[in-house]
Every structure is written in structure tokens, then in C-alpha cells.
Write a protein that holds these residues in place. Structure first.
Motif, PDB file in Angstrom:
ATOM      1  N   ILE A  55      61.337 -41.428 -52.058  1.00  0.00           N
ATOM      2  CA  ILE A  55      61.195 -40.785 -53.360  1.00  0.00           C
ATOM      3  C   ILE A  55      62.156 -41.417 -54.361  1.00  0.00           C
ATOM      4  CG2 ILE A  55      61.575 -38.644 -54.648  1.00  0.00           C
ATOM      5  CD1 ILE A  55      60.404 -37.182 -52.146  1.00  0.00           C
ATOM      6  N   CYS A 106      61.080 -43.588 -57.634  1.00  0.00           N
ATOM      7  CA  CYS A 106      61.458 -43.124 -58.970  1.00  0.00           C
ATOM      8  C   CYS A 106      62.056 -44.217 -59.843  1.00  0.00           C
ATOM      9  CB  CYS A 106      62.403 -41.930 -58.870  1.00  0.00           C
ATOM     10  SG  CYS A 106      61.532 -40.410 -58.449  1.00  0.00           S
ATOM     11  N   ALA A 114      54.711 -37.939 -57.333  1.00  0.00           N
ATOM     12  CA  ALA A 114      54.722 -36.578 -57.888  1.00  0.00           C
ATOM     13  C   ALA A 114      53.352 -35.929 -57.746  1.00  0.00           C
ATOM     14  CB  ALA A 114      55.162 -36.600 -59.350  1.00  0.00           C
ATOM     15  N   VAL A 146      60.221 -34.393 -58.739  1.00  0.00           N
ATOM     16  CA  VAL A 146      60.167 -35.858 -58.641  1.00  0.00           C
ATOM     17  C   VAL A 146      60.395 -36.464 -60.026  1.00  0.00           C
ATOM     18  CG1 VAL A 146      58.686 -37.865 -58.185  1.00  0.00           C
ATOM     19  CG2 VAL A 146      58.702 -35.935 -56.590  1.00  0.00           C
ATOM     20  N   TRP A 191      66.954 -34.578 -52.129  1.00  0.00           N
ATOM     21  CA  TRP A 191      65.601 -34.638 -51.590  1.00  0.00           C
ATOM     22  C   TRP A 191      65.572 -34.443 -50.078  1.00  0.00           C
ATOM     23  CZ3 TRP A 191      61.194 -33.585 -53.485  1.00  0.00           C
ATOM     24  CH2 TRP A 191      61.016 -33.664 -54.865  1.00  0.00           C
TER      25      TRP A 191
END
Length: 102
Positions: free
Chosen positions: A17, A21, A31, A46, A69
Motif C-alpha cells: 500500500i 501510494c 483504494a 489509502v 497499515w
């Protein structure tokens, strides 16, 4: 298929993640996926991660976000064991796609 180690899935998911990003398109893709699986708060989280990382705080920010996360995903899989396998699969897929895109 071998039994999945939930803490490992959470850590791998957290790292993916955070890595996703770094790019808006990847962040939106992840997301949307997690929104569809776990509900709108997760997709929004996210995108919030994306915003914080884009602010440019470097390694420390990435490490902090990965830690957040890891906890979120661990809690999610504890509450929703049906998501362990799909999450592990999307993490594998995202890892392969991100490597190929690099």
C-alpha cells in the motif's frame, strides 16, 4: 495451497500500500479494490496515506504509514477472516505489477 500467515499478509500488504501510494494511479487502483472488499473507510484511508506521503516527509513517513497499515490490515483480517485470501492475492498481484512497472 499452504495456510497463510496473517501477520505476514498484513506486513506485506502494508508495504505494498505504501509503495502503491507513491503513484496516484496505483493508489486509486488499490483504494478502489480495498473499498470494494472492506468498505469505504479503507479506500479513503489509502488516499489519505497518499496525501501524507506526497507531502514529502521521506523514509520516516513511509515507515509510519506502513506501521499504521500493518495494524489496520491485521485488525481487518481478524474481523473479516474471509478477506485473508483475497488480500494475500491482491498483495501478490500488486507486488508483481509494481515490480514490472519499475
Amino acid at each position: 495451497m499452504p495456510t497463510l500467515h496473517v501477520p505476514r499478509v498484513a506486513w506485506d500488504g502494508a508495504r505494498v500500500i505504501v509503495r502503491a501510494c507513491a503513484d496516484r494511479d496505483w493508489a486509486v487502483w488499490f483504494a478502489n479494490w480495498i473499498n470494494a472488499q472492506a468498505g469505504p473507510p479503507f479506500g479513503q484511508l489509502v488516499m489519505q496515506t497518499r496525501t501524507r506521503l506526497a507531502a514529502g516527509y521521506g523514509y520516516e513517513a513511509a515507515a509510519l504509514e506502513a506501521g499504521r497499515w500493518r495494524v489496520r490490515l491485521d485488525d481487518l483480517m481478524a474481523q473479516r477472516p474471509d478477506l485473508v485470501e483475497p488480500l494475500a492475492e491482491i498483495v501478490r498481484e500488486a507486488t508483481q505489477r509494481l515490480r514490472a512497472a519499475a
